[in-house]
Design a protein around this motif. Structure first.
Motif, PDB file in Angstrom:
ATOM      1  N   HIS A 355       0.830  -1.368  -0.088  1.00 23.86           N
ATOM      2  CA  HIS A 355       0.207  -0.140   0.046  1.00 23.86           C
ATOM      3  C   HIS A 355       0.796   1.190  -0.173  1.00 23.86           C
ATOM      4  CE1 HIS A 355      -2.724   3.117   1.602  1.00 23.86           C
ATOM      5  NE2 HIS A 355      -1.818   3.195   2.687  1.00 23.86           N
ATOM      6  N   TYR A 356       1.879   1.115   0.918  1.00 28.44           N
ATOM      7  CA  TYR A 356       2.851   2.428   0.804  1.00 28.44           C
ATOM      8  C   TYR A 356       3.651   2.792  -0.200  1.00 28.44           C
ATOM      9  CZ  TYR A 356       1.650   2.124   5.879  1.00 28.44           C
ATOM     10  OH  TYR A 356       0.794   1.930   6.962  1.00 28.44           O
ATOM     11  N   LEU A 357       4.049   1.590  -1.002  1.00 26.26           N
ATOM     12  CA  LEU A 357       4.836   1.772  -2.211  1.00 26.26           C
ATOM     13  C   LEU A 357       3.953   2.243  -3.158  1.00 26.26           C
ATOM     14  CD1 LEU A 357       7.026  -1.331  -2.039  1.00 26.26           C
ATOM     15  CD2 LEU A 357       7.553   0.984  -1.664  1.00 26.26           C
ATOM     16  N   LEU A 358       2.922   2.012  -3.247  1.00 30.00           N
ATOM     17  CA  LEU A 358       1.997   2.180  -4.468  1.00 30.00           C
ATOM     18  C   LEU A 358       1.430   3.798  -4.380  1.00 30.00           C
ATOM     19  CD1 LEU A 358      -0.431  -0.946  -5.181  1.00 30.00           C
ATOM     20  CD2 LEU A 358       1.381  -0.159  -6.480  1.00 30.00           C
ATOM     21  N   SER A 359       1.054   3.990  -3.006  1.00 32.25           N
ATOM     22  CA  SER A 359       0.864   5.471  -2.545  1.00 32.25           C
ATOM     23  C   SER A 359       1.788   6.354  -2.961  1.00 32.25           C
ATOM     24  CB  SER A 359       0.550   5.444  -1.080  1.00 32.25           C
ATOM     25  OG  SER A 359       0.277   6.791  -0.623  1.00 32.25           O
ATOM     26  N   LEU A 360       3.183   6.014  -2.817  1.00 31.09           N
ATOM     27  CA  LEU A 360       4.345   6.729  -3.340  1.00 31.09           C
ATOM     28  C   LEU A 360       3.906   7.049  -4.725  1.00 31.09           C
ATOM     29  CD1 LEU A 360       7.189   8.001  -2.965  1.00 31.09           C
ATOM     30  CD2 LEU A 360       8.096   5.727  -3.144  1.00 31.09           C
ATOM     31  N   TRP A 361       3.942   5.845  -5.406  1.00 29.72           N
ATOM     32  CA  TRP A 361       4.139   5.893  -7.073  1.00 29.72           C
ATOM     33  C   TRP A 361       2.682   6.973  -7.447  1.00 29.72           C
ATOM     34  CZ3 TRP A 361       8.154   5.850  -9.855  1.00 29.72           C
ATOM     35  CH2 TRP A 361       9.234   5.241  -9.274  1.00 29.72           C
ATOM     36  N   GLN A 362       1.720   6.484  -6.827  1.00 30.19           N
ATOM     37  CA  GLN A 362       0.478   7.233  -7.129  1.00 30.19           C
ATOM     38  C   GLN A 362       0.470   8.653  -7.031  1.00 30.19           C
ATOM     39  OE1 GLN A 362      -2.788   6.995  -4.270  1.00 30.19           O
ATOM     40  NE2 GLN A 362      -4.041   7.473  -6.001  1.00 30.19           N
ATOM     41  N   ARG A 363       1.209   9.114  -5.827  1.00 25.23           N
ATOM     42  CA  ARG A 363       1.206  10.556  -5.577  1.00 25.23           C
ATOM     43  C   ARG A 363       2.162  11.358  -6.722  1.00 25.23           C
ATOM     44  NH1 ARG A 363       0.191   9.388  -0.168  1.00 25.23           N
ATOM     45  NH2 ARG A 363      -2.027  10.366   0.540  1.00 25.23           N
ATOM     46  N   MET A 364       3.395  10.447  -6.918  1.00 22.60           N
ATOM     47  CA  MET A 364       4.207  10.814  -7.833  1.00 22.60           C
ATOM     48  C   MET A 364       3.685  11.291  -9.041  1.00 22.60           C
ATOM     49  SD  MET A 364       7.883  10.722  -6.240  1.00 22.60           S
ATOM     50  CE  MET A 364       8.831   9.752  -7.096  1.00 22.60           C
ATOM     51  N   VAL A 365       3.091  10.045  -9.770  1.00 23.40           N
ATOM     52  CA  VAL A 365       2.704  10.318 -10.732  1.00 23.40           C
ATOM     53  C   VAL A 365       1.534  11.432 -11.116  1.00 23.40           C
ATOM     54  CG1 VAL A 365       1.155   9.204 -12.884  1.00 23.40           C
ATOM     55  CG2 VAL A 365       3.192   7.929 -11.625  1.00 23.40           C
ATOM     56  N   ALA A 366       0.685  11.486 -10.094  1.00 26.74           N
ATOM     57  CA  ALA A 366      -0.237  12.326 -10.044  1.00 26.74           C
ATOM     58  C   ALA A 366       0.048  14.183 -10.018  1.00 26.74           C
ATOM     59  CB  ALA A 366      -1.209  12.377  -8.790  1.00 26.74           C
ATOM     60  N   SER A 367       1.280  13.990  -9.458  1.00 25.69           N
ATOM     61  CA  SER A 367       1.950  15.425  -9.280  1.00 25.69           C
ATOM     62  C   SER A 367       2.644  16.041 -10.715  1.00 25.69           C
ATOM     63  CB  SER A 367       2.974  15.348  -8.478  1.00 25.69           C
ATOM     64  OG  SER A 367       2.400  15.206  -7.032  1.00 25.69           O
ATOM     65  N   VAL A 368       2.772  15.030 -11.676  1.00 31.21           N
ATOM     66  CA  VAL A 368       3.695  15.286 -12.773  1.00 31.21           C
ATOM     67  C   VAL A 368       2.867  16.534 -13.542  1.00 31.21           C
ATOM     68  CG1 VAL A 368       4.241  14.385 -15.240  1.00 31.21           C
ATOM     69  CG2 VAL A 368       4.420  13.075 -13.283  1.00 31.21           C
TER      70      VAL A 368
END
Length: 1070
Positions: A355-368
């Motif tokens: 969950h935490y790893l996917l949360s990291l990448w979700q927020r990274m991609v959403a911030s692009v």
């Protein structure tokens, strides 16, 4: 001496029964003996005997438990005695180094309680307990015997006076651990470092601003470090200390270090300037790089989990634009991506950390889209790798899970949905790569599956594996389709969606062709999830119709537009309801999907033209839909029974589209229910089978509640009322009489009545010539009175069964009565005028049920709290004469419940209490004003409230206590409903001016000379321009003054606390 030995032997037996007994009766007897021991005058001497001469650790634990209860009393022990107890325990722990950990913890708990409860107590001009620093978490453990405001003031003072020093001391000691390495193989030295790390973590986890954050929202946590900690955190050696500790201590301790780093990564951004923040972030990222370059420690599951949390916190607190500016970012993001891919591929290792790893990448991609930096963020390079790793790892796991009989992640749909919600954002980065991968994998699995179905039997395991893979693929396709809503999409991407969508529809057709002989529940649930995502994304009033998604679908499946897709949806719904009647998950999800489809007028207009919908409207019977049936050998689960309500809500919405005023069509629709009611009527008039009648009645009640919920117009509701009254509603009344003690039967009937009396969308505003409103209330009154009188005959209900057997039904009765009283469709004065007792009976039933509930239960069960306090608000608003006429003990009970409700954490409850209190106070103030007038008419009017005035005069502490609570909340709390609290406050002040003056003097006198004058001015401004009246204009002025008062007083007290003035008893509670 013999007496001591006998006492010790008896206490040892008590310990054995309390902590080791397997017989519940024996343990209950021991718990009663424990209560008697704590209330005994010899409690202290017996505790000392157990500590000094007890032969087991349980004896020491019992002594510590008794001491905790002793020092936690509302009426505390003398100050000197508490000091002696504290000193004795400290000496005892020092002289007994080999105590069991749970005994040490219990003894520390006693010291923490003594310290906390005596935090403001002064002895010889010194604060008696502030030199002892106990575990912070235990120190702040909730204590229901004292108001929340007092806990908050203690915590605030502790934060300002001690916490920073504790943190720096702990860090200094940890530096010594690095400088002079300890032998961590030694249990005592290992324990010392562990406690130091826990102390640091507790300091960083302190509730600095009194927000009582929900721990379930872990990934959104921000540590609100006070400004005076700046120098500690700007010293980069503090941060470096924890990275160094991680690399030099064993895995049994390093998870605590990573937890501390996660908290440090979450320190509020505003603590730093832009330059300072960049420096701090750089240190964090370099620390992450070092850990990933030396990943040996991450093989420990606890380390791995805490490191994943640490990574997620980084992106929560820092923007992608800041992260890409860190020196060495390309290498760091490469390491993080590789770590993520490896973690996803090893799906069996610490699955809860994904969950935490996917949360990291979700927020990274959403911030692009928001990155303004020219530095490359590299998301287009690594996000597709993360997506591919997740998809392929889930598919590869299926064979191992089936082969070895392991727990299937697909069984935990909540976790699956959570992960897919995060994945859908990541997958939309470089979407063509994601789509190509899914098409390839889907085609492979679907082809293999078809070949297996056509092959000879005996390959069941291979079929199960392919079905598991297809279930994952359908879930993932649904998720990536849903991801369209989070991105600005092109026609090309919509066309890619079409490639995925038509494959799923083909699979739906294949699966349905094998029903009902064969089916797979997991695939069915996955397809329903896909349908729901497609509905949200491509079907709806606001969505354009020319989407490219339909182009490819229409070429392959002739689903040319939205209407054709809706037909496919409804066909699937009907198929599931026919073939999956014994599967609770499939039926529940199918009906929820149907319910979601039936919301929205434009969609409804299309749905009612579909043949399958018309079929459901005309044939909602158990012959066609088995889950509606009553089979004594097959009992449906509660989940499916609840879904009957959802089913009929959706059906009724569909019926209403073209119903208008056509009563004949309504009668036809109700025909299956009419038949059931007629059968029940015959059963009740003969020697009937109870089980069959109960099952039929439960199903009917749930069906009717669903219908009633959907009827939002006067015309349609009247049709239902005329159908139900008087014949069928009497059966419901009879059922309550017979089975009042069986919640499975009474709960759906009571909920149906609560729905019937709810004037949603003014549907109960009958014609002037219609008596329906009064007739409906009479029936509600009968049911509430019957249930209330009967349920109170139940005796000796086990504590764990009090809510389901009694309080839940009472809560529903309160909700129904509140809906009826606030519906504005009955003139309640008519009942008294014509000698009708139904209104009085309902109120008396309410009182009987209320008085059977203890105050602690009122606030313990949230639904009961909400229903009671909202009903009380209604009664005090419109029926104060009833409240004023109650017996003194009833009035005291109600006002005491209001007093306790004011302190509730739920603002909805505390606001309702404020409103109720305002109505009571306003009534009292008006009665006092009228009684002081010389006019005979006004004196006669005032006599109505004379009894209530007498009760208040005899028990002045009731209102005084509530005045104290409100003042405490406004001054010391983070008051989220300040407006609500200000409304009754003015009336309380006017009714208790002398007591308010005492509170004011008490607060001011406990401040330093500089603050006393300021506080006095604040109180003067509070009443500035406020008259001795409760007129709206005067109240509004007072409410404005309260806002200014809170701001000024809070600032003054903050300055006082920062100056470390011994404030003595800031507590304003009487």
């Amino acid at each position: 001496m013999a007496a001591h030995s006998q006492d010790l032997a008896q206490l040892e037996i008590l310990c054995k029964h309390l902590y080791e007994a397997t017989d519940p009766a024996q343990r209950l007897q021991a718990e009663k003996a424990l209560i008697e021991l704590t209330e005994s005058p010899e409690c202290l001497s017996k505790c000392q005997l157990l500590l000094e001469q007890g032969t087991t650790s349980y004896a020491q634990l019992l002594a510590a438990t008794c001491l905790t209860k002793l020092v936690s009393r509302v009426n505390p022990l003398p100050l000197q005695q508490r000091i002696d107890i504290r000193n004795y325990i400290l000496n005892y722990m020092a002289s007994c180094p080999k105590l069991e950990p749970f005994v040490i913890q219990a003894l520390v708990h006693v010291i923490a309680k003594i310290t906390k409860m005596g935090w403001f107590e002064v002895r010889k001009d010194k604060l008696a307990f502030r030199e002892v620093i106990a575990d912070v978490t235990k120190f702040l453990q909730a204590d229901s015997t004292r108001p929340l405001s007092k806990h908050r003031r203690i915590a605030t003072s502790f934060r300002d006076v001690c916490l920073r020093e504790i943190f720096t001391l702990a860090c200094t000691l940890l530096r010594e651990v690095l400088a002079k390495p300890l032998n961590l193989q030694d249990q005592r030295q290992h324990s010392l470092v562990m406690q130091l790390l826990k102390l640091v973590l507790n300091c960083l986890s302190f509730d600095f601003i009194g927000s009582s954050a929900d721990e379930s929202t872990d990934d959104l946590c921000t540590v609100q470090i006070p400004t005076n900690w700046r120098s500690v955190l700007l010293d980069m050696s503090t941060l470096q200390l924890f990275f160094d500790l991680y690399h030099c201590i064993p895995p049994s301790l390093s998870p605590l270090v990573l937890s501390c780093l996660a908290q440090l990564a979450s320190v509020r951004r505003s603590l730093f300037s832009n330059t300072e923040r960049a420096t701090f972030l750089t240190r964090l990222m370099k620390g992450v790089q070092r850990i990933l370059e030396n990943p040996q420690g991450l093989s420990d599951a606890n380390n791995y989990h805490e490191f994943c949390r640490f990574l997620a916190r980084l992106k929560t607190n820092y923007q992608l634009g800041e992260i890409v500016m860190v020196e060495g970012y390309p290498e760091i993001i490469r390491l993080i991506a590789n770590f993520t891919v490896t973690s996803l591929q090893h799906w069996e290792f610490a699955p809860n950390s994904v969950h935490y790893l996917l949360s990291l990448w979700q927020r990274m991609v959403a911030s692009v889209p928001f990155v303004k930096s020219t530095e490359p963020h590299l998301m287009e390079t690594y996000a597709p790798e993360v997506t591919k790793a997740y998809i392929t790892s889930r598919l590869e796991s299926v064979h191992i899970i089936v082969r070895d009989g392991l727990e299937d992640p697909l069984d935990d749909t909540g976790l699956v949905f959570q992960q897919l919600e995060q994945l859908c954002t990541v997958s939309r980065c470089e979407y063509e790569k994601t789509c190509a991968l899914l098409v390839q994998l889907f085609d492979q699995s679907a082809q293999t599956y078809q070949e297996l179905l056509c092959s000879p039997t005996g390959r069941n395991m291979e079929i199960t594996v392919q079905e598991g893979r297809l279930a994952w693929l359908v879930y993932i396709v649904g998720a990536v389709i849903g991801g369209r809503l989070t991105f600005t999409c092109t026609d090309e991407q919509d066309a890619m969606d079409g490639e995925l969508v038509y494959r799923v529809f083909q699979l739906v057709n294949l699966i349905d062709s094998r029903l009902p002989q064969s089916g797979n529940e997991k695939i069915e649930l996955a397809m329903l999830s896909f349908f729901d995502q497609f509905r949200k994304t491509y079907i709806g009033d606001q969505l354009h119709r020319s989407s490219k998604v339909y182009v490819r679908i229409s070429e392959v499946l002739s689903l040319t537009d939205e209407t054709r897709v809706l037909e496919a949806f409804v066909a699937k719904v009907v198929n599931n309801l026919k073939c999956w009647g014994r599967s609770e998950p499939v039926i529940s999800r199918t009906l929820q999907f149907l319910n979601d489809l039936s919301v929205g007028y434009a969609i409804l207009k299309k749905l009612v033209k579909i043949d399958a919908v018309r079929f459901m409207l005309q044939n909602h019977t158990c012959e066609h839909f088995p889950f509606l049936g009553i089979d004594e050998h097959f009992r449906l689960g509660q989940a499916v029974l609840r879904c009957r309500t959802t089913f009929y809500t959706a059906l009724t919405r569909l019926l209403l589209v073209d119903l208008g005023e056509d009563e004949d069509e309504f009668e036809v629709f109700m025909l299956p229910l009419t038949t059931t009611f007629e059968t029940l009527t015959q059963l009740f008039s003969s020697n009937f089978k109870e089980d069959k009648a109960k099952c039929m009645l439960i199903g009917l009640s749930r069906d009717l509640r669903g219908i009633a919920f959907a009827l939002n117009t006067k015309t349609s509701y009247t049709m239902l009322f005329d159908w139900l009254y008087p014949g069928y509603i009497s059966i419901l009344q009879r059922a309550i009489e017979l089975w009042y003690h069986e919640p499975s039967c009474t709960t759906p009937i009571l909920k149906l009545m609560a729905e019937l009396v709810h004037n949603r969308s003014q549907r109960l505003n009958f014609e002037v010539s219609s008596p329906n409103g009064i007739l409906l209330f009479r029936e509600a009154s009968k049911m509430i009175s019957t249930y209330g009188n009967q349920i109170l005959t139940l005796r000796n209900i086990p504590k764990d069964q009090v809510y389901p057997l009694k309080l839940k039904g009472i809560s529903i009765c309160f909700s129904a009565l509140k809906a009826a009283l606030c519906g504005n469709y009955v003139s309640f004065g008519v009942f008294q005028l014509y000698g009708d007792k139904h209104f009085d009976n309902a109120l008396q039933a309410f009182l009987k049920m209320l008085l059977s509930v203890c105050h602690s239960d009122l606030l313990c069960y949230r639904k009961l709290s909400q229903s009671y306090y909202s009903l009380l608000e209604c009664l005090t608003q419109d029926h104060m004469t009833f409240i004023a006429s109650l017996e003194p003990h009833v009035v005291i009970y109600i006002l005491t419940s209001l007093s306790e409700g004011l302190n509730a954490l739920d603002t909805e409850i505390s606001s309702a209490c404020c409103a109720s209190l305002d109505y009571v106070v306003t009534y009292l103030f008006k009665q006092l004003t009228k009684s002081s007038k010389k006019t005979l008419r006004l004196r006669q009017v005032a006599q109505e409230g004379e009894q209530l005035l007498c009760i208040m005069q005899q028990n002045p502490e009731l209102l005084q206590q509530m005045l104290s609570i409100l003042m405490n909340c406004i001054i010391f709390e983070d008051c989220r409903n300040q407006w609500s609290m200000s409304r009754p406050l003015l009336g309380l002040i006017l009714l208790n001016e002398k007591y308010f003056g005492e509170l004011r003097s008490n607060l001011i006198s406990n401040q330093g000379p500089d603050q006393q004058q300021t506080l006095n001015a604040c109180f003067e401004k509070l009443m500035e321009g406020v008259d001795q009246s409760l007129l709206i204009k005067n109240r509004d002025r007072f409410t404005q003054n309260v806002s200014v008062f809170k701001r000024d007083v809070t600032e003054t007290l903050r300055i006082s606390a920062a100056a470390s003035n011994p404030v003595g008893t800031v507590d304003m509670m009487s």
